[in-house]
Write a protein that holds these residues in place. Sequence first.
Motif, PDB file in Angstrom:
ATOM      1  N   LEU A  97       3.793   6.071  -5.334  1.00 57.90           N
ATOM      2  CA  LEU A  97       3.675   6.288  -6.783  1.00 57.90           C
ATOM      3  C   LEU A  97       2.624   7.350  -7.092  1.00 57.90           C
ATOM      4  O   LEU A  97       2.838   8.222  -7.941  1.00 57.90           O
ATOM      5  CB  LEU A  97       3.334   4.981  -7.500  1.00 57.90           C
ATOM      6  CG  LEU A  97       4.457   3.960  -7.594  1.00 57.90           C
ATOM      7  CD1 LEU A  97       3.932   2.648  -8.197  1.00 57.90           C
ATOM      8  CD2 LEU A  97       5.613   4.489  -8.430  1.00 57.90           C
ATOM      9  N   VAL A  98       1.493   7.274  -6.422  1.00 66.64           N
ATOM     10  CA  VAL A  98       0.448   8.284  -6.621  1.00 66.64           C
ATOM     11  C   VAL A  98       0.998   9.659  -6.267  1.00 66.64           C
ATOM     12  O   VAL A  98       0.807  10.635  -7.009  1.00 66.64           O
ATOM     13  CB  VAL A  98      -0.808   7.954  -5.781  1.00 66.64           C
ATOM     14  CG1 VAL A  98      -1.778   9.126  -5.760  1.00 66.64           C
ATOM     15  CG2 VAL A  98      -1.491   6.703  -6.314  1.00 66.64           C
ATOM     16  N   PHE A  99       1.697   9.752  -5.134  1.00 67.78           N
ATOM     17  CA  PHE A  99       2.257  11.028  -4.703  1.00 67.78           C
ATOM     18  C   PHE A  99       3.281  11.555  -5.707  1.00 67.78           C
ATOM     19  O   PHE A  99       3.281  12.751  -6.043  1.00 67.78           O
ATOM     20  CB  PHE A  99       2.895  10.879  -3.316  1.00 67.78           C
ATOM     21  CG  PHE A  99       3.406  12.171  -2.760  1.00 67.78           C
ATOM     22  CD1 PHE A  99       2.539  13.103  -2.218  1.00 67.78           C
ATOM     23  CD2 PHE A  99       4.765  12.466  -2.786  1.00 67.78           C
ATOM     24  CE1 PHE A  99       3.015  14.306  -1.713  1.00 67.78           C
ATOM     25  CE2 PHE A  99       5.247  13.661  -2.284  1.00 67.78           C
ATOM     26  CZ  PHE A  99       4.365  14.586  -1.742  1.00 67.78           C
ATOM     27  N   ASN A 141       3.403  10.891  -8.915  1.00 67.52           N
ATOM     28  CA  ASN A 141       2.654  11.335 -10.094  1.00 67.52           C
ATOM     29  C   ASN A 141       1.974  12.669  -9.851  1.00 67.52           C
ATOM     30  O   ASN A 141       1.957  13.540 -10.734  1.00 67.52           O
ATOM     31  CB  ASN A 141       1.612  10.285 -10.508  1.00 67.52           C
ATOM     32  CG  ASN A 141       2.254   9.043 -11.077  1.00 67.52           C
ATOM     33  OD1 ASN A 141       3.376   9.074 -11.587  1.00 67.52           O
ATOM     34  ND2 ASN A 141       1.559   7.922 -10.986  1.00 67.52           N
ATOM     35  N   GLN A 142       1.411  12.858  -8.672  1.00 72.84           N
ATOM     36  CA  GLN A 142       0.775  14.130  -8.331  1.00 72.84           C
ATOM     37  C   GLN A 142       1.814  15.253  -8.310  1.00 72.84           C
ATOM     38  O   GLN A 142       1.533  16.367  -8.767  1.00 72.84           O
ATOM     39  CB  GLN A 142       0.067  14.038  -6.978  1.00 72.84           C
ATOM     40  CG  GLN A 142      -1.175  13.186  -6.997  1.00 72.84           C
ATOM     41  CD  GLN A 142      -1.743  12.970  -5.603  1.00 72.84           C
ATOM     42  OE1 GLN A 142      -1.032  13.074  -4.605  1.00 72.84           O
ATOM     43  NE2 GLN A 142      -3.035  12.655  -5.558  1.00 72.84           N
ATOM     44  N   ASP A 165       2.266   1.889  -3.422  1.00 70.22           N
ATOM     45  CA  ASP A 165       1.221   2.422  -4.293  1.00 70.22           C
ATOM     46  C   ASP A 165       0.983   3.907  -4.014  1.00 70.22           C
ATOM     47  O   ASP A 165       0.879   4.708  -4.942  1.00 70.22           O
ATOM     48  CB  ASP A 165      -0.092   1.648  -4.113  1.00 70.22           C
ATOM     49  CG  ASP A 165      -0.011   0.223  -4.627  1.00 70.22           C
ATOM     50  OD1 ASP A 165       0.938  -0.097  -5.386  1.00 70.22           O
ATOM     51  OD2 ASP A 165      -0.896  -0.578  -4.270  1.00 70.22           O
ATOM     52  N   ILE A 166       0.912   4.265  -2.754  1.00 75.84           N
ATOM     53  CA  ILE A 166       0.679   5.670  -2.387  1.00 75.84           C
ATOM     54  C   ILE A 166       1.867   6.535  -2.774  1.00 75.84           C
ATOM     55  O   ILE A 166       1.698   7.672  -3.226  1.00 75.84           O
ATOM     56  CB  ILE A 166       0.351   5.784  -0.881  1.00 75.84           C
ATOM     57  CG1 ILE A 166      -1.020   5.149  -0.619  1.00 75.84           C
ATOM     58  CG2 ILE A 166       0.375   7.228  -0.420  1.00 75.84           C
ATOM     59  CD1 ILE A 166      -1.383   5.022   0.830  1.00 75.84           C
ATOM     60  N   GLU A 180       2.690  16.121 -11.830  1.00 79.55           N
ATOM     61  CA  GLU A 180       1.574  16.862 -12.429  1.00 79.55           C
ATOM     62  C   GLU A 180       1.544  18.298 -11.913  1.00 79.55           C
ATOM     63  O   GLU A 180       1.307  19.237 -12.677  1.00 79.55           O
ATOM     64  CB  GLU A 180       0.256  16.146 -12.116  1.00 79.55           C
ATOM     65  CG  GLU A 180      -0.905  16.581 -12.958  1.00 79.55           C
ATOM     66  CD  GLU A 180      -0.676  16.418 -14.450  1.00 79.55           C
ATOM     67  OE1 GLU A 180      -1.074  17.336 -15.195  1.00 79.55           O
ATOM     68  OE2 GLU A 180      -0.102  15.401 -14.879  1.00 79.55           O
ATOM     69  N   ASP A 216       0.834  -1.204   0.000  1.00 82.57           N
ATOM     70  CA  ASP A 216       0.000   0.000   0.000  1.00 82.57           C
ATOM     71  C   ASP A 216       0.870   1.256   0.000  1.00 82.57           C
ATOM     72  O   ASP A 216       0.571   2.230  -0.698  1.00 82.57           O
ATOM     73  CB  ASP A 216      -0.934   0.020   1.209  1.00 82.57           C
ATOM     74  CG  ASP A 216      -2.001  -1.063   1.155  1.00 82.57           C
ATOM     75  OD1 ASP A 216      -2.191  -1.669   0.073  1.00 82.57           O
ATOM     76  OD2 ASP A 216      -2.641  -1.304   2.207  1.00 82.57           O
TER      77      ASP A 216
END
Length: 83
Positions: A64-66, A68-69, A61-62, A72, A58
């Motif tokens: 990676l999201v962070f 990517n954010q 995964d978080i 961006e 988990d």
Amino acid sequence: MDRFDLAVAEQLKTMDRLLFLQSEIERCQKVERQLSEIQEAANMLRELKKDISQLKEDLRDIQLVFENQTEEAIKSYHFQESN
């Protein structure tokens, strides 16, 4: 040795055997309880390791999201600055 002494001697042997068997049963039951506790602890450890593994997944995964954010946000900032 008369019959009474013989009977008492046999009874004492039987009592010794009885006491020995009782103490062996108690010893085995104690070991059984300890092994059950160890097995329960091993099961808890197995579950804990599974939970840790899931939490690590988990976290990845978080992360990676962070990431990517963050990318961006940087792109949108550069886009805003160029306009």
